[in-house]
Write an enzyme that holds these catalytic residues in place. Structure first.
Site, mmCIF file in Angstrom:
data_model
loop_
_atom_site.group_PDB
_atom_site.id
_atom_site.type_symbol
_atom_site.label_atom_id
_atom_site.label_comp_id
_atom_site.label_asym_id
_atom_site.label_seq_id
_atom_site.Cartn_x
_atom_site.Cartn_y
_atom_site.Cartn_z
ATOM 1 N N HIS A 103 0.823 -1.209 0.000
ATOM 2 C CA HIS A 103 0.000 0.000 0.000
ATOM 3 C C HIS A 103 0.857 1.260 0.000
ATOM 4 C CE1 HIS A 103 -3.485 -2.524 0.797
ATOM 5 N NE2 HIS A 103 -4.246 -1.466 0.647
ATOM 6 N N ASP A 228 -7.941 4.648 -0.770
ATOM 7 C CA ASP A 228 -6.705 4.340 -1.494
ATOM 8 C C ASP A 228 -6.604 5.190 -2.756
ATOM 9 O OD1 ASP A 228 -5.910 2.524 0.365
ATOM 10 O OD2 ASP A 228 -6.309 0.747 -0.841
ATOM 11 N N ASP A 246 -10.083 0.514 -3.824
ATOM 12 C CA ASP A 246 -9.311 0.066 -2.666
ATOM 13 C C ASP A 246 -8.487 -1.148 -3.079
ATOM 14 O OD1 ASP A 246 -9.136 0.644 0.367
ATOM 15 O OD2 ASP A 246 -9.274 -1.533 0.282
#
Length: 351
Positions: A103, A228, A246
């Protein structure tokens, strides 16, 4: 003679109110009601769905971690299609720490810039936490190929590597007040209202008896989190369309133990992980952001829905298209009424 010793505060010898030269007696105030603060605070999706206690008392499963298998998929979703593994399936690393590394890389490195693989490799090599992922060159190559996957049916024919920085916002943080931040929201009633708006949507089940599967059935305070990605595309008439995305690093497997990232496997993962709740809350956050920031915003026209990218299932630029979709790409556009109802209930702070 010296001054007389002071008496105790609130003692009977204190002068009566209104007496000449006297002051009112002082006493400790008594609180005549119970005050519970455990359900008041800042509620992220992760904190809200911290169901360890709920699982122990209701029998519901806790939310899978970033790399847990979400259970076997039906036979037609097995991994027996005799296909080569996707790039990220060849990366053996897993777990929460690995998910954080991925991430952070996706947040930091522009997927649409030149020499993506080289920039990912440099970022991972400089990130001490990335050691859990092994060779940074291997992970960089895998991520670069995954980001080149066309995202049908979420963004038909469009890969994230083709979306310019001007058309996306990474890690869009939000802090939304739940009503006046004091009144509690009953999440069972909230979920029932949302499920009614969803109708026969397969994900409506995620909202039925929601209060039995969350950390606290009644909450107050603030809803906080981070998208995100918020991606802007344009329709045939050039009007903007906004999609919430996401990333997930979950490992999904079929009944034979092989990787499985088809529609049914992803749907099972979404239900097991309560990801529909996450997507709906993020759509509410995007709706409020666009309402404040996008001139002429019309949610019926401009809010394109939400999607999850199961990164381990993304097969790269040559990933096959099956029935309008590609493995690893989950798209959800709930009825607008569900988003608006959720927005209204959260804004009112009571249901």
């Amino acid at each position: 003679a010296g001054p007389e010793p002071a008496g105790e505060l609130g003692a009977d010898s204190a002068a009566e109110p209104g007496a000449a030269g006297g002051t009112p007696p002082l006493a400790v105030a008594r609180l005549e009601r119970n005050v519970t603060t455990a359900d008041v605070g800042r509620w992220s999706y992760t904190r809200l769905m911290d169901t360890g206690h709920a699982a122990a008392t209701t029998g519901h499963a806790a939310v899978p971690g970033p790399d847990e298998t979400a259970g076997p998929a039906p036979e037609e979703e097995g991994g027996g299609r005799d296909e080569p593994p996707t790039p990220l399936q060849e990366v053996a690393a897993g777990g929460t720490a690995f998910g954080v590394v991925v991430h952070r890389a996706l947040e930091t490195v522009d997927p649409a810039g030149p020499d993506l693989e080289a920039r990912l490799r440099a970022h991972l090599a400089a990130d001490p936490a990335a050691r859990v992922a092994g060779d940074p060159a291997v992970l960089a190559a895998a991520l670069a190929r995954a980001l080149a996957t066309p995202l049908d049916p979420l963004l038909p024919g469009v890969a994230l590597g083709a979306v310019p920085a001007s058309d996306r916002v990474a890690e869009l943080r939000f802090d939304l007040p739940l009503g006046d931040t004091v009144r509690r929201i009953d999440l069972d009633r909230f979920g029932t209202a949302v499920a009614a708006e969803l109708g026969d949507d397969p994900l409506a089940a995620s909202f039925v008896e929601l209060g039995t599967r969350v950390a606290r059935p009644r909450i107050a305070g603030w809803l906080t989190g981070s998208l995100d990605l918020l991606v802007r595309t344009r329709d045939a008439d050039g009007r903007p369309r906004f999609t919430v995305i996401d990333h997930k690093t979950n490992v999904l497997r079929g009944p034979d133990g092989d990787p499985a990232y088809g529609p049914e496997a992803m749907r099972r993962a979404v239900l097991a992980g309560e990801y529909a709740v996450q997507m709906l809350l993020y759509l509410v956050a995007a709706h409020r952001f666009l309402r404040w920031r996008q001139p002429g915003y019309d949610p019926a026209r401009d809010l394109a829905g939400a999607g999850l990218l199961f990164l381990r299932g993304l097969g790269g630029p040559g990933a096959p298209l099956r029935d309008g979709g590609r493995d690893g790409v989950f798209a959800w556009r709930p009825p607008l009424g569900a988003v608006l109802r959720a927005d209204r209930l959260l804004a009112e702070g009571a249901t």
